[in-house]
Design an enzyme around this catalytic site. Structure first.
Site, short mmCIF file in Angstrom:
data_model
loop_
_atom_site.label_atom_id
_atom_site.label_comp_id
_atom_site.label_asym_id
_atom_site.label_seq_id
_atom_site.Cartn_x
_atom_site.Cartn_y
_atom_site.Cartn_z
N CYS A 81 0.82 -1.21 0.00
CA CYS A 81 0.00 0.00 0.00
C CYS A 81 0.86 1.26 0.00
CB CYS A 81 -0.91 0.01 1.22
SG CYS A 81 -1.98 1.46 1.30
N ASN A 349 -29.49 -8.96 28.01
CA ASN A 349 -28.23 -8.30 28.32
C ASN A 349 -27.35 -9.25 29.12
OD1 ASN A 349 -26.11 -6.65 29.02
ND2 ASN A 349 -27.33 -5.22 30.25
N ASP A 370 -19.04 -16.13 22.00
CA ASP A 370 -18.25 -15.25 21.14
C ASP A 370 -18.43 -13.80 21.61
OD1 ASP A 370 -16.84 -14.03 19.10
OD2 ASP A 370 -18.26 -14.54 17.51
N CYS A 396 -11.96 -12.01 20.55
CA CYS A 396 -11.26 -10.95 19.82
C CYS A 396 -10.29 -10.21 20.74
CB CYS A 396 -12.26 -9.98 19.20
SG CYS A 396 -13.35 -9.18 20.39
#
Length: 438
Positions: A81, A349, A370, A396
């Site tokens: 890039c 929630n 997840d 993550c």
């Protein structure tokens, strides 16, 4: 005048020192040692010697900027890039992909070992294309008064300023080719000074664009956007605020496929950015869970059913729990259009007290979760109470994965397998998944 002094303020010694990097951290920074202190240097690779200048100094570590590289690593490659080094989107295009993955996997292994005392291997890495993988991107918009031009791009590295992006090789080609004509279109609008940001998304049935505008658009501007839509075969959505969405086209709803199933989503819905890694991730979760026809599975933080629906094709029942109402509605719709009547979705929630939520009264023999970056500390104790045979944790954030793993290990579970997911090549993002079993 009264003056205040901080006796603990550490003076940074800004003279130039020579160091040799022996490792990379997850962000792609070189890790060196100098006089017993760890030095982090952006742009330096393992084995490379360089002159650096300290920019920040703490008791245990320091950060430094590269002044002059004295040697080159065989793992140094030319970034594809032209914006690399200025744009903040990618941090590791100068690093050979094999080293990127090895370094991230090592960081994941280290964090789990440090937190739990368990030595694991995060390989083989689940990976996809090194470039052209990103099917969703949000670009900033800023009108430059002096230049009379709208800049479209990503934030600069460590800055709020925008880098004008003309190409972006990590984007899917179908999205990258829209950048320049999109810039021309937006610069032609009457509302050019009152635009917020633009999102580009590639669904399996074509690209779409969400334009955030700060004032109502004139008919002339809508016509120009409509022409852009037709010329480039892209669905255009207008967002006057953070909740409303107006479609300029009478086009089908966006959708993507996973495990042979069709998942319809709203333009603003979260979908995994890397399609190829997502397909492999779902397949790995199904394999690890060793799903059987009589299983009852719980899918926490389920979104609109990325894991839930593929699991539902195999088992007796699956319950997906999600905190975002629109994702729950789309999950229910997706189960219906795929003729999966053994799937239930609950809008709850999971960061609140879960014990009075309806799903928490049910029994499950296998669990998948997840969560977002904050992890799942609020539900881990309940997962333990369910006593599932297997738990698959998709993460993550390796720090919260390591923290939450400890709860399962203390309850008698073992870490059977860990995989690093190269979801975001050339960046510092580290995704992973782990299998736990009793």
């Amino acid at each position: 005048m009264v003056q205040f002094y901080s006796p603990n303020r550490r003076t940074v010694n800004r003279h130039i020192i020579t160091v040799t990097a022996d490792n990379l951290d997850a962000q792609g920074q070189g890790v060196a040692r100098h006089q017993g202190k760890t030095i982090f240097v952006a742009g330096l690779l393992p084995g490379e010697q360089a002159q650096v200048q300290l920019t920040e100094e703490k008791r245990q570590f320091a950060k430094a900027k590269l002044v002059k590289r004295l040697s080159d690593s065989p793992y140094r490659v030319n970034p594809r890039c032209p914006h690399f080094g200025v744009c903040g989107g990618c941090q590791q295009q100068h690093v050979a992909p094999d080293l990127q993955r090895e370094s991230k996997a090592s960081v994941l292994e280290h964090l789990i070992r440090r937190e739990t005392g368990v030595t694991v291997s995060a390989k083989p890495v689940i990976l996809g294309p090194e470039y052209g993988y990103r099917r969703r991107a949000r670009l900033g918009l800023h009108y430059q008064i002096k230049q009379r031009q709208l800049v479209i791009g990503f934030r600069q590295n460590q800055s709020n300023e925008l880098v004008a992006i003309k190409e972006c090789p990590v984007l899917r080609p179908e999205l990258e080719q829209l950048l320049q004509p999109l810039s021309q279109c937006l610069n032609s609008l009457k509302a050019v000074k009152r635009l917020g940001h633009v999102e580009l998304v590639l669904a399996d049935n074509g690209p779409l664009m969400i334009l955030r505008h700060l004032d109502p658009l004139k008919r002339e501007d809508k016509e120009k956007l409509g022409t852009f839509s037709v010329q480039h075969n892209v669905a255009v959505y207008l967002a006057a605020d953070e909740t409303s969405l107006e479609s300029l086209n009478e086009l089908p709803e966006p959708w993507y496929q996973v495990d042979g199933l069709k998942l319809v989503f709203s333009p603003r819905d979260f979908i995994q950015v890397n399609d190829q890694v997502n397909q492999q991730m779902v397949a790995q979760a199904i394999e690890w869970l060793d799903l059987q026809p009589n299983d009852n599975v719980l899918d926490l933080f389920c979104g609109m059913g990325n894991f839930t629906l593929p699991i539902g094709r195999i088992v007796q029942s699956v319950v997906g729990v999600e905190g975002v109402a629109t994702l729950v509605a789309n999950g229910q719709y997706n189960a219906k259009i795929n003729n999966l009547d053994n799937i239930s979705f609950c809008h709850e929630n999971l960061e609140a007290d879960i014990h009075h939520q309806p799903w928490a009264k049910l029994g499950f023999n296998k669990v998948l979760l997840d969560p977002a970056r904050a992890g799942a500390v609020g539900v881990m104790s309940h997962i333990v109470e369910l006593v599932p045979e297997k738990v698959v944790y998709v993460s993550c954030n390796p720090t919260t994965l390591a923290r939450d793993s400890k709860i399962l290990l203390e309850a008698g579970y073992q870490i059977i397998s860990v995989r690093m997911l190269d979801m975001f090549p050339h960046t510092g993002h580290l995704e992973s998944m782990a299998l736990f079993s009793r």
